[in-house]
Design a protein around this motif. Structure first.
Motif: not given
Lengths: 683, 253
Positions: A278, A280-282, A289-290, A293, A456, B79, B96-97, B166, B168, B182-185, B208, B210-211, B213, B215
């Motif tokens: 990825x 980086x994420x902003x 979270x990621x 995990x 990931x 989780x 977010x990218x 990615x 959100x 959140x886009x995990x995949x 799932x 997580x916290x 959010x 996924x």
């Protein structure tokens, strides 16, 4: 039969005369007002040169030459001009700046006259033409050269209406090439002549109208404007526009934090760094979270291991734009200095014509012979010898061919001691580039390892260079960052030695360097490869921009990003201003950082561009669109798709429209000037 | 109109994997035509209306409504799994990218009528010309449509370019509860411009969390389509100002 040959400049006349005459040449200074046969008899009596006039540089060479069919064996007089001999001017009643109003210049008559400082040059041609049956043009083979050829025709016709007129097509002054050109004469291309005369007329009308408009209208603002001439040029302004645009992008930039995950694993004594797919994420919470995990998963699994041969491609054959960009990056020269040095090298016969868009060699060219000539060098002779001994490879073929000139390449070997400092650097670059083109791509092995850590993906990449090949001679390219990776097997699992969440911050883009600016002009059709450097120089001379050494700011940026594996503000820094075609290696701009200069607009430059931009978005003079259209129209004339008249009509109408709009919204421009230059709150 | 017909419609919707609306709502969404169109056309109409509806509309679903568990957003829980399928609607989407400032610069270039392709600056075609001739349409509105068309065109390019982006989302269930997704995949339909505001999704049982959010991944998240026009327009129009505010830039255009 008597033939008058005319080159674009004295050095070419001398070289061509030397080749055609086989050394049996008599030179006569221009003062001679007698016919060539008489001149031949009086050689020696007429050697006094005139001083303090331009024509002191010009000589007439007299010799015999057999052109083959249809001219056969001829008495030849070879002379030259000094670039353009005519200039376009408005009649005297348009001399005053305030009256008639500047927009009258859009349809005022334009007279083409012999330029004041060229009358003796033109006289010489007219007189020599009287004794000739035929005229042979030896101007440089590009659009400007074609037009100068036409000017020569016109001057010659004044002396002799019945001349048979031909043109020699050549791109360097190597002997065999010149002899071949003399035996294969062609006609002057009137389409190219028309394109240039359209360009000249448009530049005159538009430049004068807007310069007068700006200067007289802004004078009323007082202060520094009272004595300022605000010169406008349809290439200068878009060029300035790029500089101002970048300036504001830097100034307005807002840094933002970003987060990433960095995985490191020690194996076989090596630290293997895996980067996050990825990047980086902003957003911190999402990254946490990621990351959490990943840690929870504990074990990483190898999903892909690939080892494959890789290459670093040798460069493409050299074009003018590329030469200028490289010179500003690696040779600590401005584009203009590079062009001057290249021009000198061409005039002396050491390199081919330096104004070319072509990045592919014609398959008929004997490149091996040219490589052979470089074997005597102390620096790259051995490399050249290896090519001659079997290492030679045909150069890569680029996509551009201007059909007039080959890529820039060395013609003969010259000892560095015979050259000035700048010429030496340019010559060395041209030769090294050429030898690199005739060499082989660098080869290595790339290893890619992908892992899945929790959900990931991470990636490690390693390269080992096996054969340097062209890199040995082309010292401007680097292939570093090479690291070997230890053995990984698909399906194996391991617990990474270290997994860190890192934080970074985006950094603003850099101010434009000359190489950036040239690339922008090239991509947006501003100027031709031959004139770009002049425009860049001009906006500095006009004090619209200044070139300052790159400050420590760049270094600060690196500190900011430390700890971020993918860091350096990637998207923001490279981003849209980033690199496109031509610069494949990311490292290329970094290499010559030492003396890099950046362009920053002056207050005046900012005010002019902002003023025009705020007036009107569609056709702002600070944007490249109008000028680009004009360049495309020139091309269309050359290709016979439109006519000079149509282009003049249309372009003049467009610019007149902009003129009228600018006049209407003059207050906006004035407000911008007050705001930026006089620092009043007028905006 | 028989309630049998509505039950039939409901079954068909269910078979298409859509959340199942109440019979009362189906009744209210029936077209006011006599005779009614044939069943397939009728189902299509109801489906379109369902996807364009606000999920928090009272009585849209039979009781108990298919809502998210009330403690779902708790960040203390490392989780959890979603206990049932839950229909949600998209309220917001963020990439977010990409830095917000990059997005601001892009939007501003479009507003100026420009776009970049590599180093080349391209002038965007202006869609306003007919409107000006027509004269009836207010200038503001025409400018916005022209620009939005450009935004959409540009966004499609950007989405194609950013295959690894990615995103959100802010998602809302029928009770009005909001949760981050959140886009995990990578889910191809999720993208600024390609995913509408008000668009409907189903978060599947077993997804799932997580916290707090959710996924998102293709296996547990189905994008159904749809859009709430008013929300979407407001979101698009306010995007530049929101981005600017978020990075602390002067938001005065």
């Amino acid at each position: 039969m008597r033939v008058l040959c005319v080159a674009e400049k004295p050095s070419i006349a001398k070289a061509v005369a030397g080749h055609l005459s086989g050394g049996q040449v008599q030179s006569v200074s221009l003062k001679s007002h007698i016919g060539p046969s008489a001149a031949m008899l009086n050689i020696g009596l007429l050697t006094h040169a005139q001083h303090n006039t331009p024509e002191k540089y010009i000589k007439n060479y007299v010799f015999e030459y057999d052109f083959g069919h249809p001219w056969g064996r001829c008495h030849v007089t070879m002379t030259s001009v000094l670039g353009h001999i005519t200039s376009a001017v408005f009649p005297p009643e348009y001399k005053r700046w305030d009256h008639p109003p500047p927009d009258r210049l859009f349809d005022a008559p334009v007279n083409v006259i012999i330029a004041e400082d060229k009358t003796k040059v033109a006289d010489n041609i007219e007189k020599q033409a009287r004794y000739a049956n035929a005229l042979c043009i030896w101007t440089d083979c590009d659009r400007e050269g074609e037009h100068i050829g036409y000017e020569i025709c016109e001057a010659a016709r004044k002396g002799n209406r019945t001349l048979d007129i031909k043109r020699a097509k050549f791109s360097n002054i190597e002997r065999a090439h010149i002899l071949n050109a003399a035996r294969n004469l062609i006609d002057l291309d009137h389409k190219q002549v028309n394109a240039v005369s359209s360009r000249i007329e448009l530049d005159l009308r538009i430049g004068y109208a807007f310069t007068r408009f700006l200067t007289t209208n802004l004078r009323t603002l007082g202060g520094p404007f009272e004595k300022l001439v605000l010169s406008y040029g349809s290439c200068q302004f878009p060029t300035l526009g790029f500089v101002v645009d970048r300036y504001f992008r830097v100034r307005n930039f807002k840094p933002e934090p970003f987060w990433s995950i960095k995985v490191m694993h020690k194996r076989e004594g090596m630290d293997v760094n895996f980067s996050w797919s990825r990047t980086r994420l902003f957003d911190r919470a999402s990254t946490i979270v990621l990351y959490e995990r990943c840690l929870a998963a504990k074990m990483a699994k190898v999903t892909k291991v690939q080892e494959k041969p890789t290459k670093k491609w040798k460069p493409l054959p050299l074009t003018t734009v590329e030469l200028q960009k490289m010179a500003t990056i690696f040779l600590h020269m401005t584009g203009q200095q590079a062009m001057e040095a290249a021009e000198n090298l061409y005039n002396k016969g050491f390199i081919s014509y330096p104004r070319t868009e072509t990045d592919r060699f014609d398959s008929g060219m004997n490149l091996r012979a040219l490589v052979q000539k470089q074997t005597q060098s102390n620096s790259w002779g051995e490399f050249a010898q290896n090519l001659v001994n079997g290492g030679f490879q045909q150069p890569r073929q680029g996509r551009n061919d201007d059909k007039a000139h080959p890529p820039i390449h060395p013609i003969t070997y010259v000892a560095p001691t015979a050259l000035s400092d700048k010429e030496k650097k340019i010559y060395e670059f041209v030769v090294r580039r050429f030898l690199a083109c005739c060499s082989e791509d660098a080869k290595g092995v790339a290893t890619d390892v992908d892992i899945l850590y929790g959900e990931e993906s991470f990636h490690a990449h390693g390269v080992v260079v096996l054969e340097r090949n062209y890199l040995d001679v082309y010292i401007y390219d680097k292939w570093t960052g090479t690291a070997q990776l230890p053995k990984f097997t698909v399906g194996e699992t391991f617990e990474p030695t270290e997994a860190l969440m890192t934080e970074g911050k985006t950094a603003p883009p850099n101010y434009l360097t000359e190489a950036d600016l040239i690339a922008l002009m090239d991509a947006n059709g501003i100027g031709t490869d031959a004139t770009m450097a002049e425009h860049i120089q001009k906006i500095q001379d006009r004090e619209y921009v200044c070139a300052v050494p790159r400050t420590a700011r760049a270094a600060d940026g690196e500190d900011d990003d430390e700890g971020a594996p993918t860091g350096r503000g990637g998207g923001s820094r490279g981003g849209r201003g980033g690199r496109g075609r031509g610069a494949r290696s990311g490292g290329s701009t970094v290499g010559g950082r030492g003396g890099v200069k950046e362009f920053i607009p002056t207050k005046l430059g900012v005010a002019l561009i902002e003023g025009f931009d705020r007036m009107n978005f569609e056709t702002s003079l600070g944007k490249p669109f109008l000028r680009k259209e004009m360049e495309l129209k020139m091309k269309a004339i050359c290709e016979g798709r439109t006519t000079k008249e149509a282009v003049l009509n249309e372009s003049i109408r467009q610019y007149r429209q902009v003129y009228l709009q600018s006049q209407e919204k003059l207050n906006i421009l004035k407000a911008a000037c007050r705001q930026y230059v006089l620092q009043q709150n007028g905006g | 109109m028989s309630s049998e017909l509505q039950a039939q419609i409901r079954t068909t919707l269910q078979n298409q994997g859509l959340p199942v609306p109440s019979l009362t709502w189906i009744q209210s969404a029936m077209p006011n035509r006599n005779p009614l169109p044939p069943l397939p056309a009728l189902v299509a109409t109801i489906k379109t209306r369902l996807l364009a509806a606000d999920l928090t509309t009272p009585n849209l679903f039979e009781s108990p409504p298919p809502a998210l568990p009330s403690n779902l957003g708790n960040p203390e829980v490392k989780e959890a799994k979603l206990p049932r399928d839950v229909p949600v609607q998209v309220l917001d989407i963020e990439n977010l990218s990409k830095s917000k400032w990059d997005q601001v610069e892009e939007l501003e270039a479009i507003a100026r009528g420009e776009q970049t392709r590599g180093r080349e600056i391209i002038r965007l075609p202006t869609g306003n010309e007919e409107d000006e001739d027509g004269g009836a349409v207010s200038q503001n509105a025409s400018a916005t449509t022209g620009r939005n068309a450009a935004v959409n065109a540009n966004v499609a390019n950007a989405a194609a370019a950013a295959r690894n982006a990615t995103h959100r989302l802010v998602l809302q269930d029928c009770k009005g509860q909001k949760v981050h997704g959140l886009e995990l995949k990578r889910i191809d339909r999720i993208g600024i411009g390609s995913l509408n505001i008000g668009e409907k999704m189903v978060l599947k049982r077993g997804a799932t969390v997580a916290r707090g959010i959710v996924l998102l991944e293709p296996a547990t998240c189905t994008v159904l389509g749809g859009k709430v026009d008013a929300w979407h327009r407001a979101w698009m129009d306010g995007r530049l100002a929101r981005l600017k505010e978020a990075v602390g830039a002067d938001a005065r255009g």
